[in-house]
Design an enzyme around this catalytic site. Sequence first.
Site, PDB file in Angstrom:
ATOM      1  N   ARG A 158       0.870  -1.212  -0.121  1.00 29.21           N
ATOM      2  CA  ARG A 158      -0.132   0.144   0.232  1.00 29.21           C
ATOM      3  C   ARG A 158       0.681   1.244  -0.037  1.00 29.21           C
ATOM      4  O   ARG A 158       0.436   2.230  -0.465  1.00 29.21           O
ATOM      5  CB  ARG A 158      -1.053   0.077   1.161  1.00 29.21           C
TER       6      ARG A 158
ATOM      7  N   ILE B 252      -7.131   5.174   1.689  1.00 30.57           N
ATOM      8  CA  ILE B 252      -6.824   3.975   1.232  1.00 30.57           C
ATOM      9  C   ILE B 252      -7.279   2.887   2.454  1.00 30.57           C
ATOM     10  O   ILE B 252      -7.081   3.279   3.582  1.00 30.57           O
ATOM     11  CB  ILE B 252      -5.112   3.701   1.197  1.00 30.57           C
ATOM     12  N   SER B 253      -8.311   2.010   2.116  1.00 34.08           N
ATOM     13  CA  SER B 253      -8.936   1.303   2.818  1.00 34.08           C
ATOM     14  C   SER B 253      -7.973   0.378   3.684  1.00 34.08           C
ATOM     15  O   SER B 253      -7.014   0.089   3.319  1.00 34.08           O
ATOM     16  CB  SER B 253     -10.148   0.662   2.199  1.00 34.08           C
ATOM     17  N   ALA B 254      -8.807  -0.017   5.017  1.00 40.49           N
ATOM     18  CA  ALA B 254      -7.708  -0.883   5.775  1.00 40.49           C
ATOM     19  C   ALA B 254      -7.666  -2.108   4.980  1.00 40.49           C
ATOM     20  O   ALA B 254      -8.468  -2.681   4.134  1.00 40.49           O
ATOM     21  CB  ALA B 254      -8.991  -1.330   6.709  1.00 40.49           C
ATOM     22  N   PRO B 255      -6.478  -2.614   5.196  1.00 31.74           N
ATOM     23  CA  PRO B 255      -6.006  -3.829   4.386  1.00 31.74           C
ATOM     24  C   PRO B 255      -6.977  -4.988   4.574  1.00 31.74           C
ATOM     25  O   PRO B 255      -7.242  -5.804   3.597  1.00 31.74           O
ATOM     26  CB  PRO B 255      -4.597  -4.265   5.143  1.00 31.74           C
TER      27      PRO B 255
END
Length: 384
Positions: free
Chosen positions: A36, A89-92
Amino acid sequence: MDLEERRTALDGAMDARGYWPERSPWLRETVAALPRDGFAPDRLWQWNGRAYVAVDRSTDPGGWADALYAGVDEPAVTQVTGGLASSSISAPGVVVDMLDSLLPEPGHRVWDIGGGQGWNAALAAWRAGPGRVVSTEIDPDLAGFARRRLAAAGLQVEVVTGNATTAVFRERFDRVIATYARERVPWTWVEATAPGGRIVYPWGRLGHLALTVADDGRSASGWVQGMAQFMADRTAPAPPTAGWAGYSAVRGDGPAAAERRTDRDLAPLEGDWGLRFALRVAVPDAMITTGRDEEGVNAWIHDGRSSWASFSAVGDGTTVLHQGGRRRIGDELMTAWTAWEDLGRPEPYDYGVTVTPDRQWVWLHTPDSEPRWPIHEAAAAASR
């Protein structure tokens, strides 16, 4: 701790939590190949309890990396507009869960909606192959950023700047994935998906679903897949303000229109996500805030427009309900709570959604079963 160490720590944390899906082993490999940090801007934003504050990579590389790799359930805010987070950036864990629900295969044509910084599109492209992913982003600055980062990663992804709700494509997609919340699925998304294709999207404030388009293309239906929360659709009416501020704006300072005592213990509202999801289904515009004091759990509810309710714990296992406005939203929640109990306390994964050209609804256990709950477009938030 450098970036490589943080990537390794994230991989281990995902493994420890059971977040790497067995049916999609490609995801673990792909996240390792496309971390990311390769798609994060040099400025991130963190909430300090009062406001979002910038964390710049140039002046605070450790803090920047900490914000980006805060945890498997933590998104990284990449844009703030008007004091509110407007892109992330969304949570993994959520990214992996949704891509696992999407079930992309090599050669599939994939539409990534709400592309943001391009990480989701990058992971999908690694799986689908060169030239098989189209990513739509309404913000031209974000779209430009995603193009540059995708190209730097050597990925052939078409990034389109525009509104995905009205987008039209010559070819249908096998897979469609949205990364911002919608209350209703735009019918254009179903029309853009081939029969038998899948649409994965966040539903409103809570939960994401995977729909399968029927063979005749005239409906799409599927189950709840997860319980994540996402950014709101920028083109939709502004959602009601959560928390005490939203409640206070609707409540005002006038007297309550109704008061009664109830023996309902509100403690489950704090952490029973089966209950919270059921209430979200039955009373979708109810914004619920809870707080605990020496008397017990209290709750404040509002609909973002005109109606409100407060539950005040008395200390003897009962609460006092005050409410006002055009409707008795507190009574609506209590009725929905009882109905959920009468249905056997179903879990969120027992629910699903069906979409047709003229209506959409939530169902329980099977698409043809009762009860059903209609899905309406969210109304704009407004004060009294």
